[in-house]
Structures are given as C-alpha cells and as structure tokens.
Design a protein around this motif. Sequence first.
Motif, PDB file in Angstrom:
ATOM      1  N   MET A 176      -4.656  -5.985 -15.687  1.00 54.33           N
ATOM      2  CA  MET A 176      -4.401  -6.968 -16.747  1.00 54.33           C
ATOM      3  C   MET A 176      -5.723  -7.645 -17.132  1.00 54.33           C
ATOM      4  O   MET A 176      -6.386  -8.226 -16.277  1.00 54.33           O
ATOM      5  CB  MET A 176      -3.401  -8.018 -16.234  1.00 54.33           C
ATOM      6  CG  MET A 176      -2.912  -8.964 -17.314  1.00 54.33           C
ATOM      7  SD  MET A 176      -1.802  -8.136 -18.465  1.00 54.33           S
ATOM      8  CE  MET A 176      -0.535  -7.573 -17.327  1.00 54.33           C
ATOM      9  N   SER A 177      -6.099  -7.557 -18.404  1.00 59.16           N
ATOM     10  CA  SER A 177      -7.367  -8.144 -18.827  1.00 59.16           C
ATOM     11  C   SER A 177      -7.219  -9.657 -18.993  1.00 59.16           C
ATOM     12  O   SER A 177      -6.118 -10.180 -19.207  1.00 59.16           O
ATOM     13  CB  SER A 177      -7.825  -7.525 -20.143  1.00 59.16           C
ATOM     14  OG  SER A 177      -7.000  -7.965 -21.213  1.00 59.16           O
ATOM     15  N   GLU A 178      -8.372 -10.344 -18.891  1.00 54.18           N
ATOM     16  CA  GLU A 178      -8.361 -11.804 -19.053  1.00 54.18           C
ATOM     17  C   GLU A 178      -7.930 -12.185 -20.466  1.00 54.18           C
ATOM     18  O   GLU A 178      -7.245 -13.198 -20.665  1.00 54.18           O
ATOM     19  CB  GLU A 178      -9.751 -12.361 -18.757  1.00 54.18           C
ATOM     20  CG  GLU A 178      -9.805 -13.883 -18.820  1.00 54.18           C
ATOM     21  CD  GLU A 178     -11.160 -14.435 -18.424  1.00 54.18           C
ATOM     22  OE1 GLU A 178     -11.607 -15.402 -19.060  1.00 54.18           O
ATOM     23  OE2 GLU A 178     -11.772 -13.885 -17.483  1.00 54.18           O
ATOM     24  N   LYS A 179      -8.314 -11.380 -21.474  1.00 56.44           N
ATOM     25  CA  LYS A 179      -7.914 -11.688 -22.851  1.00 56.44           C
ATOM     26  C   LYS A 179      -6.396 -11.675 -22.991  1.00 56.44           C
ATOM     27  O   LYS A 179      -5.808 -12.545 -23.643  1.00 56.44           O
ATOM     28  CB  LYS A 179      -8.536 -10.672 -23.817  1.00 56.44           C
ATOM     29  CG  LYS A 179      -9.977 -10.967 -24.183  1.00 56.44           C
ATOM     30  CD  LYS A 179     -10.433 -10.056 -25.306  1.00 56.44           C
ATOM     31  CE  LYS A 179     -11.847 -10.415 -25.749  1.00 56.44           C
ATOM     32  NZ  LYS A 179     -12.313  -9.554 -26.860  1.00 56.44           N
ATOM     33  N   GLN A 180      -5.754 -10.673 -22.382  1.00 56.39           N
ATOM     34  CA  GLN A 180      -4.293 -10.600 -22.442  1.00 56.39           C
ATOM     35  C   GLN A 180      -3.659 -11.809 -21.751  1.00 56.39           C
ATOM     36  O   GLN A 180      -2.694 -12.397 -22.254  1.00 56.39           O
ATOM     37  CB  GLN A 180      -3.814  -9.303 -21.788  1.00 56.39           C
ATOM     38  CG  GLN A 180      -4.140  -8.053 -22.587  1.00 56.39           C
ATOM     39  CD  GLN A 180      -3.736  -6.794 -21.851  1.00 56.39           C
ATOM     40  OE1 GLN A 180      -4.001  -6.644 -20.660  1.00 56.39           O
ATOM     41  NE2 GLN A 180      -3.103  -5.867 -22.551  1.00 56.39           N
ATOM     42  N   GLN A 181      -4.215 -12.187 -20.602  1.00 58.14           N
ATOM     43  CA  GLN A 181      -3.660 -13.327 -19.882  1.00 58.14           C
ATOM     44  C   GLN A 181      -3.856 -14.632 -20.656  1.00 58.14           C
ATOM     45  O   GLN A 181      -2.987 -15.507 -20.628  1.00 58.14           O
ATOM     46  CB  GLN A 181      -4.305 -13.425 -18.495  1.00 58.14           C
ATOM     47  CG  GLN A 181      -3.832 -12.348 -17.528  1.00 58.14           C
ATOM     48  CD  GLN A 181      -4.321 -12.599 -16.115  1.00 58.14           C
ATOM     49  OE1 GLN A 181      -5.486 -12.933 -15.907  1.00 58.14           O
ATOM     50  NE2 GLN A 181      -3.441 -12.421 -15.145  1.00 58.14           N
TER      51      GLN A 181
END
Length: 335
Positions: free
Chosen positions: A1-6
């Motif tokens: 899970m990427s930080e941008k998605q989170q």
Amino acid sequence: MSEKQQRLVYSIIEFLNQSIKDGTVKADDQEGLEVAIQCIGEAFGVDPSNEEQVQKLSVKPATLQSIFDVFIKTRDKVTPAAQASTSSAAPQSTGPSAEDKAQAEKLKQTGNALMSSKNYDAAIESYDKAVALDPTNPVYYSNRAAAYSSKGDHLSAVGDAEQAIAVDPKFVKAYHRLGHAQYSLGDFKAAASAFERGLQLDPSNASLKSGLQNARLRIPSDSEAPAAAATPADTRSAPGAGAGLDGMGGMADMLRNLGGGGGGMPDLASMMNNPQLMTMAQQMAQNGGLANLMRNPAISNMMNRVQSGDMPSMEEIMADPSLRSLAEQFGGGRS
C-alpha cells in the motif's frame, strides 16, 4: 500500500467522520457509516486513532472537500475554453483574436496594479477576465496564483500554477508559484519537487534555488521522524503554530529572512543556522514554551504574513516583548 493511497483514504475517513459530527448524515445512518469507516480503515491499513500515522497522512490545512472545490473551480474555468477550441462547429479556430489578446493584456496590467495596492480580490477578478479572453497565456494563471497566495488561499494558487504549467511547461515562474504555494500548505516535498522542475529549465534562477533550499530544510529526515511523533500533544495543537516543530520551522524561516545585527540586536540569520541554538529551540518546543509563544496574536499574525510573502520589518518584530526576549535569550546578550 503506497503512502499516497493511504493519504487519500485518510482524507476520505476524515471527511466521513466530519459528516457525522456536523449532522450532514442523518442519525439513523450514522451507525452504518461508522462501521463502513472502520472497514475502509482496516482494508487500507489506516488508523485515525494512531497519532503517528495521522501526522504522516494528514493533508491539513487542506481537506478533501477543499481540494475537490479547487479542482471543480479550475475545471469550470478551463473547460469552456477547451470545448470552444475543439468544437466541430469551428474546426478552423486559431485561438484568441488579436483584439482579445490586447484586451487581456490590459486586464492583466489592471490586475498587477491592484496587486500593488494589495486589493487581491479585485486583482483576481481582472485576471479571471484576462483568462476568459486568452486562456492560452500562462502569465494570467501565474499572476492569479500569486494573488491567491497573497490572500492566503494557497490551494487555489496550486491549481492556477499547475494550469499555467499545463499551458506552457517551459514557463519558469509558474514553478516558483507552485513551490511557494505547496510550501505554504506544509507539503515541503511537493514544494521541493516544484522548485527542482523549475531549475531544470533555468539552473541559475536564484529564487528557485532559495526556495529549494528552504523546502529541503523543512523535510524531516528519517532520524527526525520518531522525535516528531513523540512531541507532546499540547505543543502540536498550539494555535497559530501548526504542529510542534513545524511552528519552530516557521519561526526559523521568519528569522532567517530578517538578516540581523541592526541596532545592537543579535544576528538572527546566523543564530538560526547555529546547531546548538536550534537544539535549544527544539527543546523549548517540546517543553511547551514555543506553544505559549505562538499563542501571542501578534506573533501569529507575523507568521501568517511571512507565509504570504509579506515580511515584517525588524522594528515590527522587536516591538513585541515576547519575541524580543526570545531573540535576546538566543543571542546570549551579545551586542
């Protein structure tokens, strides 16, 4: 899970929780929505109760709603012109007429004069009209971005700066506008990226170099991240100060830009580059001293002015007893 998605998921959860608090969602539906929020958080590994994760994922002072509003505003301004240029009814359209361009230039000059007199809302209206007449000129978007930043609406400034770049990717000034707006929003990585992109086009640009240096100084290193997470809650929530050491960083930026030494006062620029003094300042932030200082309305106002590019004079700074005491304390009483 990427930080941008989170970050996106956290913003959605924040929006949904706010909708429950402000009554947007009916009472009968709130329980179901709370269950949905929990399921979304678990699916994407986002926990709004985890303070360290909140510090990492929050996009404040922006919100999902404000970001969406900027997108709609920018799209509504650009779409009519784009539709006109691609309309089958006018397949041979060559863009704005010479008369439209001349009128747009006059409106730009009017906007510039209004900016000089700090009448930002009227300046924005003039730039709006210029864009409507000639949406192919990146200067109008860039100038409007500057007007938005000057009145503290940095999200709108980001939208206009990006539109200027979309119109002309080689228009260097737009990268500076974008970097300044991102910096003012606290997104220092995005600000550094904008300045770097501008420097690829104009490697000798002093404003872009200075902006990049300041943005990089504010990007926390991996070794600093745990300390930031351990900052006491009362320091993070200080009115007008932002989060703990963010308030210290804003104060450092203000003092760096002052130069120093005049009238027997300490050389503040050198002080803020002194590692020992910066350590003292960080300790003060962690002990709550900075939070108390930033509750001073006069200092909070000065910080807001610095962020919008309006640097207060040394006389104004030193007129406040709290800041004078702080400067003398850091200066160790030297003349």
